[in-house]
Write a protein that holds these residues in place. Sequence first.
Motif, short mmCIF file in Angstrom:
data_model
loop_
_atom_site.label_atom_id
_atom_site.label_comp_id
_atom_site.label_asym_id
_atom_site.label_seq_id
_atom_site.Cartn_x
_atom_site.Cartn_y
_atom_site.Cartn_z
N VAL A 1 0.86 -1.18 0.00
CA VAL A 1 0.00 0.00 0.00
C VAL A 1 0.90 1.23 0.00
O VAL A 1 1.76 1.37 0.87
N VAL A 2 0.70 2.11 -0.98
CA VAL A 2 1.51 3.31 -1.09
C VAL A 2 0.61 4.54 -1.10
O VAL A 2 -0.33 4.62 -1.89
N PHE A 3 0.89 5.48 -0.19
CA PHE A 3 0.18 6.75 -0.16
C PHE A 3 1.13 7.86 -0.57
O PHE A 3 2.27 7.93 -0.09
N HIS A 4 0.65 8.74 -1.45
CA HIS A 4 1.37 9.96 -1.78
C HIS A 4 0.52 11.15 -1.35
O HIS A 4 -0.70 11.16 -1.57
N ARG B 1 4.44 7.22 1.78
CA ARG B 1 4.47 6.19 2.81
C ARG B 1 4.10 4.85 2.19
O ARG B 1 3.16 4.77 1.41
N THR B 2 4.85 3.81 2.54
CA THR B 2 4.63 2.47 2.01
C THR B 2 4.38 1.51 3.17
O THR B 2 5.11 1.52 4.17
N PHE B 3 3.32 0.69 3.02
CA PHE B 3 2.92 -0.25 4.08
C PHE B 3 2.76 -1.65 3.50
O PHE B 3 2.46 -1.82 2.31
N ARG C 1 2.29 -2.82 8.51
CA ARG C 1 3.58 -2.28 8.97
C ARG C 1 4.09 -1.25 7.97
O ARG C 1 4.04 -1.48 6.76
N ARG C 2 4.58 -0.14 8.49
CA ARG C 2 5.15 0.88 7.61
C ARG C 2 6.56 0.47 7.22
O ARG C 2 7.43 0.28 8.07
N LEU C 3 6.78 0.36 5.92
CA LEU C 3 8.08 -0.03 5.40
C LEU C 3 8.97 1.18 5.14
O LEU C 3 10.20 1.08 5.26
N GLU C 4 8.37 2.30 4.75
CA GLU C 4 9.18 3.50 4.48
C GLU C 4 8.33 4.75 4.60
O GLU C 4 7.11 4.70 4.44
N ARG C 5 8.99 5.84 4.89
CA ARG C 5 8.38 7.17 4.83
C ARG C 5 9.43 8.11 4.27
O ARG C 5 10.50 8.28 4.87
N THR D 1 8.84 -5.32 -8.78
CA THR D 1 9.26 -6.69 -8.44
C THR D 1 9.09 -7.00 -6.96
O THR D 1 9.48 -8.07 -6.50
N ALA D 2 8.47 -6.06 -6.22
CA ALA D 2 8.38 -6.24 -4.76
C ALA D 2 7.14 -7.01 -4.33
O ALA D 2 7.00 -7.33 -3.15
N GLY D 3 6.24 -7.29 -5.22
CA GLY D 3 5.03 -8.02 -4.85
C GLY D 3 4.13 -8.20 -6.05
O GLY D 3 4.41 -7.72 -7.15
#
Length: 376
Positions: A30-33, A44-46, A50-54, A81-83
């Motif tokens: 899940v990616v929010f911009h 933000r990537t979940f 779980r949050r993977l990055e911000r 390629t991540a999912g």
Amino acid sequence: MRVTVVSSLDAFSRQKACAALAAASPDALVVFHDLLEDGLVIRRTFKEGRRLEREESVLEHGCLSCTVRLDVVPTVKRLLTAGSRLLLGLPPGVAGSTAVQALLRGLGGAFTIDSVALACAPDAVEDQIWDRHSLFESGFTPVPEDERTPGEFLMGELSFGDTVLLADPALVPVDPEARARGIQLIRELAPHAVVAESAGDIRPGRHNLAEAMARTVPGSVRIPAESSSPFTTVVQRIGRPLHPERFRHALASLAEGSCWLRGRLWVASAPDCRIAVQGIGPRVWLENTGPWQAQRHPLLAAFPAEHPDVVLDWHPEFGDRGTVLAVTGDDVDAAEIAALLTGCELTEAEMASGPGALNDPFDLNRTTETTQRSNP
């Protein structure tokens, strides 16, 4: 990778819709911009809650289209390629069509668009359609130059998307009657779309880009098979050209009380031009979209058309020239609309005299020029 694009007017509805989608597909990324003031983009990537990055970045030109081109597209490319599935929550105000076309230009066939969904609170839709302010003035985007109204954004999303996710913001009390009325309005405006109360109601793989683009062609008319009371859609066809001055006076009455007015016009002061008309809430505009198909291709009835409605409405003498107008609103009066448009038709004497003596109050002879008016 399969991508679901979620657009919205507000971050709260987007957040709730994406959370429901993620719960239904726990393995999805899940990616929010979000675009904030001064060109600041927060990403933000979940995954699995779980949050993977911000990450934060600052754009030199902080507009919504630059956010898509310079941040959204590179992010999707990096995650290919991540999912197997990606839920892409766009910045509020970014159109799903803008994101899809930017992704196709940037990534080609490296991904599949599973669905293009609008997340919205149904009890707010009608008020947002009638909001006279710009997206910036109403607080939906930080971009002062964005002159679209909330209604223009919503109508574009309802036309292009294949799904509407009903997402009531948790912080705002819901009016049950307004919510039910909003759902009826959504079904009337987007009869092609799945209106989903939950992520489980969504059917993956529904997005068809060609059909989505056809629905958004200026002048295109798509109508529901059945009306969703209290809202109705009336379609009126007129075979002769319209007298420009009489139509100018009729336009305000046609648009008054109409949530959505759309179609194409054959106006006597610009007889060779296909004029698209659209009215969304308080704003109405006309657009010269170029010559009629019959003028370019006299034998078009036997061949595929650039505009999907053309073959269906082909006349043996006039080709695709003619007026087709659809009006959606609360208790729309079909007889009144028919009388208004019939009164705008050229008479036999006016047809015989030709268009040369008629004024062009809309200045329609210039391609892509737009005339905007406000409902009284």
